[in-house]
Design a protein around this motif. Sequence first.
Motif, PDB file in Angstrom:
ATOM      1  N   ALA A   1       0.728  -1.215   0.133  1.00 20.05           N
ATOM      2  CA  ALA A   1      -0.094  -0.003   0.054  1.00 20.05           C
ATOM      3  C   ALA A   1       0.918   1.249  -0.065  1.00 20.05           C
ATOM      4  O   ALA A   1       0.670   2.234  -0.690  1.00 20.05           O
ATOM      5  N   ASP A   2       2.112   1.333   0.876  1.00 20.52           N
ATOM      6  CA  ASP A   2       2.698   2.434   0.818  1.00 20.52           C
ATOM      7  C   ASP A   2       3.431   2.698  -0.504  1.00 20.52           C
ATOM      8  O   ASP A   2       3.500   3.756  -1.003  1.00 20.52           O
ATOM      9  N   GLU A   3       3.739   1.584  -1.267  1.00 20.31           N
ATOM     10  CA  GLU A   3       4.523   1.724  -2.391  1.00 20.31           C
ATOM     11  C   GLU A   3       3.534   2.313  -3.486  1.00 20.31           C
ATOM     12  O   GLU A   3       3.775   3.233  -4.202  1.00 20.31           O
ATOM     13  N   MET A   4       2.181   1.880  -3.402  1.00 18.29           N
ATOM     14  CA  MET A   4       1.212   2.161  -4.448  1.00 18.29           C
ATOM     15  C   MET A   4       0.845   3.663  -4.290  1.00 18.29           C
ATOM     16  O   MET A   4       0.947   4.600  -5.102  1.00 18.29           O
ATOM     17  N   VAL A   5       0.682   4.026  -3.077  1.00 13.14           N
ATOM     18  CA  VAL A   5       0.222   5.540  -2.905  1.00 13.14           C
ATOM     19  C   VAL A   5       1.537   6.363  -2.877  1.00 13.14           C
ATOM     20  O   VAL A   5       1.245   7.609  -3.590  1.00 13.14           O
ATOM     21  N   ARG A   6       2.696   5.943  -2.738  1.00 10.58           N
ATOM     22  CA  ARG A   6       3.763   6.676  -3.053  1.00 10.58           C
ATOM     23  C   ARG A   6       3.828   7.229  -4.455  1.00 10.58           C
ATOM     24  O   ARG A   6       4.661   8.206  -4.815  1.00 10.58           O
ATOM     25  N   LEU A   7       3.450   6.248  -5.373  1.00  9.69           N
ATOM     26  CA  LEU A   7       3.353   6.400  -6.818  1.00  9.69           C
ATOM     27  C   LEU A   7       2.597   7.652  -7.104  1.00  9.69           C
ATOM     28  O   LEU A   7       2.796   8.443  -7.937  1.00  9.69           O
ATOM     29  N   VAL A   8       1.562   7.515  -6.394  1.00 14.95           N
ATOM     30  CA  VAL A   8       0.427   8.410  -6.753  1.00 14.95           C
ATOM     31  C   VAL A   8       1.068  10.147  -6.328  1.00 14.95           C
ATOM     32  O   VAL A   8       1.160  11.047  -6.935  1.00 14.95           O
ATOM     33  N   ALA A   9       1.596   9.923  -5.040  1.00 13.08           N
ATOM     34  CA  ALA A   9       2.286  11.340  -4.515  1.00 13.08           C
ATOM     35  C   ALA A   9       3.351  11.687  -5.312  1.00 13.08           C
ATOM     36  O   ALA A   9       3.450  12.990  -5.794  1.00 13.08           O
TER      37      ALA A   9
END
Length: 263
Positions: free
Chosen positions: A188-196
Amino acid sequence: MTSASKTADHDTESTPPEFSIDALARATGSTVRNIRAYQDRGLLPPPERRGRKGIYNDAHLSRLRIINRLLERGYTLANIGELIESWERGNDIGSLLGLETAVASPWTDEVPDYVTMPELLKKFGGQFSRTALKKAIELDVIRPEGMRYRVPSPRMLHAGAELVAVGIPLEEMLDVVAYLRRNVEQAADEMVRLVAMHVFDRYGEGQLPPKEHMPELADIVWRFRPLVEMAVLPEVARAMGQAADRHLGDRLALLMEHLHDAR
């Protein structure tokens, strides 16, 4: 993972969620006293009055979550008040709160519940040992609050009770939950980091996007939510299929051999 707030904003046929002050406190891990204090300071809008009752909505929910996050980051209530006042003076408050709601609204439609220890023991057939209780608290499956326990995910607790009922040891199951959580949180952290990184940081790291771009960013976040669900569920199904074949397939084959030999 579809949130109640998303449903309220994007599905005109649904009824927007409403909260009493007690329910709002439970949903945010806050207290009634704090909510009233934030209202007195002007940090939180007053509720809609219906007779003698105050009714809160998901805008209050998301604002309260933002206040909690800012407090965790070291802001004082005075600092937060200045931020809100600054937003309002710049006439950006509407678009910013729309983005705030998209980011801070719950990613689940579950409403936390409460159980007492006797109810917990009954639910798990008396198999809730002290070791299991300690593990469950460490994993935040349950959270002590006075003489009872707050249950952030009643569905998870129910699933655990059902698995214990068919013979799965609770402590071993909690070990699997801990392992699963570590992996899910990393993904989840990696996925949201991509959006950020690729959506929000295109305006410059740490920089606010222009006011006219905020509705678009809020829409991206809302669209991101069901997309994550569509991506994650097939992966879970694939992994479960492989695990079932690996661990249960041999046993099924053995049963078929025994049946053949018996004939």
